[in-house]
Design an enzyme around this catalytic site. Structure first.
Site, PDB file in Angstrom:
ATOM      1  N   THR A  72      -3.635   2.084  -7.372  1.00 13.08           N
ATOM      2  CA  THR A  72      -4.611   2.057  -6.283  1.00 13.08           C
ATOM      3  C   THR A  72      -5.834   2.865  -6.685  1.00 13.08           C
ATOM      4  O   THR A  72      -5.748   3.744  -7.549  1.00 13.08           O
ATOM      5  CB  THR A  72      -4.018   2.617  -4.974  1.00 13.08           C
ATOM      6  OG1 THR A  72      -4.970   2.452  -3.921  1.00 13.08           O
ATOM      7  CG2 THR A  72      -3.683   4.090  -5.105  1.00 13.08           C
ATOM      8  N   GLY A 117      -7.181   8.568  -0.748  1.00 11.45           N
ATOM      9  CA  GLY A 117      -6.285   9.044   0.308  1.00 11.45           C
ATOM     10  C   GLY A 117      -4.832   8.749  -0.016  1.00 11.45           C
ATOM     11  O   GLY A 117      -3.952   9.597   0.165  1.00 11.45           O
ATOM     12  N   LYS A 118      -4.552   7.546  -0.508  1.00 11.12           N
ATOM     13  CA  LYS A 118      -3.180   7.190  -0.883  1.00 11.12           C
ATOM     14  C   LYS A 118      -2.705   8.023  -2.072  1.00 11.12           C
ATOM     15  O   LYS A 118      -1.573   8.502  -2.093  1.00 11.12           O
ATOM     16  CB  LYS A 118      -3.090   5.708  -1.238  1.00 11.12           C
ATOM     17  CG  LYS A 118      -3.184   4.771  -0.052  1.00 11.12           C
ATOM     18  CD  LYS A 118      -3.010   3.338  -0.491  1.00 11.12           C
ATOM     19  CE  LYS A 118      -3.122   2.390   0.679  1.00 11.12           C
ATOM     20  NZ  LYS A 118      -2.926   0.989   0.278  1.00 11.12           N
ATOM     21  N   ASP A 148       1.519  -1.742  -0.696  1.00 14.13           N
ATOM     22  CA  ASP A 148       0.635  -2.488   0.176  1.00 14.13           C
ATOM     23  C   ASP A 148       1.003  -2.017   1.565  1.00 14.13           C
ATOM     24  O   ASP A 148       2.186  -1.953   1.919  1.00 14.13           O
ATOM     25  CB  ASP A 148       0.792  -4.000   0.034  1.00 14.13           C
ATOM     26  CG  ASP A 148      -0.377  -4.731   0.696  1.00 14.13           C
ATOM     27  OD1 ASP A 148      -1.522  -4.260   0.567  1.00 14.13           O
ATOM     28  OD2 ASP A 148      -0.154  -5.756   1.353  1.00 14.13           O
ATOM     29  N   TYR A 181      -7.167   3.541   9.554  1.00 15.25           N
ATOM     30  CA  TYR A 181      -6.962   3.486  11.004  1.00 15.25           C
ATOM     31  C   TYR A 181      -6.392   4.790  11.576  1.00 15.25           C
ATOM     32  O   TYR A 181      -6.149   4.884  12.769  1.00 15.25           O
ATOM     33  CB  TYR A 181      -6.029   2.312  11.353  1.00 15.25           C
ATOM     34  CG  TYR A 181      -6.565   0.971  10.933  1.00 15.25           C
ATOM     35  CD1 TYR A 181      -7.474   0.288  11.737  1.00 15.25           C
ATOM     36  CD2 TYR A 181      -6.178   0.380   9.738  1.00 15.25           C
ATOM     37  CE1 TYR A 181      -7.992  -0.941  11.354  1.00 15.25           C
ATOM     38  CE2 TYR A 181      -6.686  -0.854   9.343  1.00 15.25           C
ATOM     39  CZ  TYR A 181      -7.583  -1.504  10.151  1.00 15.25           C
ATOM     40  OH  TYR A 181      -8.097  -2.721   9.772  1.00 15.25           O
ATOM     41  N   ASP A 182      -6.177   5.790  10.721  1.00 14.59           N
ATOM     42  CA  ASP A 182      -5.547   7.049  11.142  1.00 14.59           C
ATOM     43  C   ASP A 182      -6.163   7.686  12.396  1.00 14.59           C
ATOM     44  O   ASP A 182      -5.426   8.174  13.250  1.00 14.59           O
ATOM     45  CB  ASP A 182      -5.557   8.076  10.007  1.00 14.59           C
ATOM     46  CG  ASP A 182      -4.527   7.775   8.924  1.00 14.59           C
ATOM     47  OD1 ASP A 182      -3.775   6.793   9.062  1.00 14.59           O
ATOM     48  OD2 ASP A 182      -4.485   8.532   7.939  1.00 14.59           O
ATOM     49  N   LYS A 220       2.170  14.776   8.351  1.00 13.23           N
ATOM     50  CA  LYS A 220       2.025  13.334   8.134  1.00 13.23           C
ATOM     51  C   LYS A 220       2.976  12.849   7.050  1.00 13.23           C
ATOM     52  O   LYS A 220       3.579  11.783   7.174  1.00 13.23           O
ATOM     53  CB  LYS A 220       0.573  13.010   7.761  1.00 13.23           C
ATOM     54  CG  LYS A 220       0.310  11.535   7.550  1.00 13.23           C
ATOM     55  CD  LYS A 220      -1.128  11.277   7.173  1.00 13.23           C
ATOM     56  CE  LYS A 220      -1.366   9.808   6.905  1.00 13.23           C
ATOM     57  NZ  LYS A 220      -2.725   9.524   6.458  1.00 13.23           N
ATOM     58  N   HIS A 271       4.608   6.025   7.484  1.00 11.61           N
ATOM     59  CA  HIS A 271       5.209   4.815   6.917  1.00 11.61           C
ATOM     60  C   HIS A 271       5.358   4.946   5.402  1.00 11.61           C
ATOM     61  O   HIS A 271       6.357   4.540   4.822  1.00 11.61           O
ATOM     62  CB  HIS A 271       4.365   3.598   7.277  1.00 11.61           C
ATOM     63  CG  HIS A 271       2.907   3.731   6.934  1.00 11.61           C
ATOM     64  ND1 HIS A 271       2.132   4.799   7.335  1.00 11.61           N
ATOM     65  CD2 HIS A 271       2.077   2.935   6.216  1.00 11.61           C
ATOM     66  CE1 HIS A 271       0.892   4.651   6.896  1.00 11.61           C
ATOM     67  NE2 HIS A 271       0.846   3.534   6.211  1.00 11.61           N
ATOM     68  N   ARG A 272       4.376   5.560   4.756  1.00  9.42           N
ATOM     69  CA  ARG A 272       4.407   5.738   3.306  1.00  9.42           C
ATOM     70  C   ARG A 272       5.511   6.729   2.920  1.00  9.42           C
ATOM     71  O   ARG A 272       6.237   6.516   1.959  1.00  9.42           O
ATOM     72  CB  ARG A 272       3.033   6.219   2.832  1.00  9.42           C
ATOM     73  CG  ARG A 272       2.786   6.015   1.371  1.00  9.42           C
ATOM     74  CD  ARG A 272       1.297   6.109   1.035  1.00  9.42           C
ATOM     75  NE  ARG A 272       0.590   4.941   1.530  1.00  9.42           N
ATOM     76  CZ  ARG A 272      -0.308   4.970   2.523  1.00  9.42           C
ATOM     77  NH1 ARG A 272      -0.653   6.093   3.085  1.00  9.42           N
ATOM     78  NH2 ARG A 272      -0.879   3.850   2.920  1.00  9.42           N
TER      79      ARG A 272
END
Length: 194
Positions: free
Chosen positions: A8, A12-13, A68, A150-151, A171, A176-177
């Protein structure tokens, strides 16, 4: 220690993965000077994660971690879904959020979930897949500055905070991650014991 390439360019990821994958050496696409276009044509988050991981691993010979992820809003039939990053414009968080709020205008049912599909792909064509979810509600106004995407609009009711209001340490326990990564690590541990 393994060397893993995170497929990626989303800073942020990468920041979240480094926090979650501390024991391994993580490289980014920029670190290895990989600039090929990676097409995401899948119908599911898992399809896209596998496609990205496979392509980068085949091209570089590295173990590759690809995800994803996106937002699914019940009142919008699951939109934006796999198109989350390009909902309004290509990777434009402000435009994506504006379109989301416009489509939800006047709707009282605002339940949503973040979805993350992870693929850890090895150069020998072996791979692990995992998914994680975080449920919440879409707010009518932005709250917080810590997140991305969208956070600021994704409220987690148990904490009465949006993802953007939470410290990364919180977080990374509920996202989800984080949940997908935990499942992936469990699969890796199970496999190493067999």
């Amino acid at each position: 220690m393994r060397t893993i390439v995170v497929a990626t360019n989303n800073f942020g990821k990468v920041k979240e993965f480094k926090e979650l994958f501390q024991e391994d050496c993580l490289l980014t696409l920029k670190d290895i000077q990989y600039d090929k276009e990676i097409e995401e044509k899948g119908n599911t988050f898992s399809d896209n994660a596998l496609c990205k991981a496979r392509q980068v691993s085949k091209d570089t010979g590295y173990i590759v971690l690809a995800d994803d992820s996106g937002l699914e809003v019940a009142a919008l039939g699951g939109e934006p879904g796999v198109h989350s990053a390009r909902y309004a414009k290509d990777h434009d968080d402000q435009a994506n959020n504006a379109l989301l709020l416009k489509k939800l205008n006047g709707k009282t049912q605002r339940d949503a979930r973040f979805v993350c599909a992870l693929c850890l792909y090895f150069p020998n064509d072996f791979y692990f897949m995992a998914e994680g979810y975080c449920t919440g509600v879409i707010t009518t106004e932005a709250r917080g500055t810590n997140g991305f995407g969208y956070d600021p609009y994704f409220l987690v009711p148990e904490f009465n905070q949006t993802m953007a209001q939470m410290p990364l340490s919180v977080k990374n326990k509920i996202s989800h991650r984080a949940k997908a990564l935990q499942t992936l690590k469990e699969k890796l541990n199970e496999n190493s014991c067999n």
